[in-house]
Structure formats: structure tokens, C-alpha cells
Design a protein around this motif. Structure first.
Motif, short mmCIF file in Angstrom:
data_model
loop_
_atom_site.label_atom_id
_atom_site.label_comp_id
_atom_site.label_asym_id
_atom_site.label_seq_id
_atom_site.Cartn_x
_atom_site.Cartn_y
_atom_site.Cartn_z
N ARG A 27 0.86 -1.18 0.00
CA ARG A 27 0.00 0.00 0.00
C ARG A 27 0.90 1.22 0.00
N SER A 28 0.28 2.37 -0.29
CA SER A 28 1.02 3.62 -0.23
C SER A 28 1.08 4.12 1.22
N PHE A 29 2.28 4.58 1.61
CA PHE A 29 2.45 5.12 2.95
C PHE A 29 2.65 6.63 2.92
N SER A 30 2.28 7.26 1.82
CA SER A 30 2.54 8.70 1.70
C SER A 30 1.77 9.52 2.74
N SER A 31 0.64 9.01 3.21
CA SER A 31 -0.15 9.73 4.21
C SER A 31 0.19 9.32 5.64
N TYR A 32 1.09 8.36 5.78
CA TYR A 32 1.50 7.88 7.09
C TYR A 32 2.70 8.66 7.61
N ALA A 33 2.88 8.63 8.90
CA ALA A 33 4.17 9.00 9.48
C ALA A 33 5.04 7.74 9.49
N MET A 34 6.32 7.93 9.23
CA MET A 34 7.27 6.82 9.25
C MET A 34 8.30 7.06 10.35
N GLY A 35 8.67 6.00 11.00
CA GLY A 35 9.62 6.16 12.09
C GLY A 35 10.72 5.13 12.06
N TRP A 36 11.77 5.44 12.78
CA TRP A 36 12.87 4.51 13.01
C TRP A 36 13.02 4.32 14.52
N LYS A 75 8.58 6.62 -4.23
CA LYS A 75 9.16 5.28 -4.15
C LYS A 75 8.74 4.53 -2.90
N ASN A 76 7.87 5.15 -2.10
CA ASN A 76 7.38 4.49 -0.89
C ASN A 76 8.53 4.04 0.01
N THR A 77 9.52 4.92 0.15
CA THR A 77 10.74 4.57 0.84
C THR A 77 11.10 5.67 1.84
#
Length: 128
Positions: A27-36, A75-77
Motif C-alpha cells: 500500500r502507499s504510505f505517503s499519508s503515514y508518518a514513518m519512524g525509526w 518510491k514508498n521509501t
């Protein structure tokens, strides 16, 4: 099937650099927050960095000024550039996705329970 896959870990000398990548699929994560996050042996998993859908970033005090989180939505990265690495940065690094991109509370942004999807992790080892 949603998957997050980290890459770029390895062994590096203190003072060196590494760039971690997290490739998302399903799925696309463009609307999500991404974390490490990271987890060292014998320690709890801890927050490292977060970037929301507006590209606002947040960092743990221990990495602020040394690490940079960024993302390529097309690139969903998501990336984690790690500079001036220290032996205490040694850990397994995990990528995670939070459906609620804009959290007001700092504690919620840093809590692992706020994240919906997780990768398997990539090992980073910094030698002294």
C-alpha cells in the motif's frame, strides 16, 4: 500484504556513516508518518526518528544533529542517514509506519505502540 523491509545496515567504525533504507510495499504510505526505532542487546526498543506526511521530522536527543530522516513518497521509501556514529548506536534498527501522521503529543510520536506496521530490522554495529 503490507511489508516494510529495511536495508543498509552493517559494520562501521566509530565516526563513520551509514544510510538505512526502508522500502514499503502492499500500500502507499505517503499519508503515514514513518519512524525509526532501535533495540540494543538487553535494552528496550527506543525511538530514533520520525517523519510525518508533511515532512516534519523529530529526533531522539541522542541522535539529534547526527542522524537525518527523509522519505521519497513516490518510491514508498524512507531513509535514515547516520553520521558520526558511536559504539552506543549499535543496535537492530527497525522501520515503522503510523497511520496517524500528525500526533500532537511528543510522547505518542515516540511510543512504539503508536505504530501500525513494522519491518524485521537491520543490524548496525559500530566498532570503537
Amino acid at each position: 500484504q503490507v511489508q516494510l523491509a529495511e536495508s543498509g545496515g552493517g559494520l562501521v567504525q566509530a565516526g563513520g556513516s551509514l544510510r538505512l533504507s526502508c522500502s514499503a510495499s502492499g500500500r502507499s504510505f505517503s499519508s503515514y508518518a514513518m519512524g525509526w526505532f532501535r533495540q540494543a542487546p538487553g535494552k528496550e526498543r527506543e525511538f530514533v526518528a520520525r517523519i510525518n506526511s508533511a515532512d516534519t521530522s523529530y529526533y531522539a536527543n541522542s541522535v539529534n544533529g547526527r542522524f537525518t530522516i527523509s522519505r521519497d513518497k513516490a518510491k514508498n521509501t524512507v531513509f535514515l542517514q547516520m553520521n558520526r556514529l558511536k559504539p552506543e548506536d549499535t543496535a537492530i534498527y527497525y522501520c515503522a509506519a503510523d497511520q496517524q501522521s500528525h500526533r500532537i503529543s511528543m510522547s505518542s510520536r515516540r511510543s512504539s505502540t503508536s505504530y501500525d506496521y513494522w519491518g524485521q530490522g537491520t543490524q548496525v554495529t559500530v566498532s570503537s
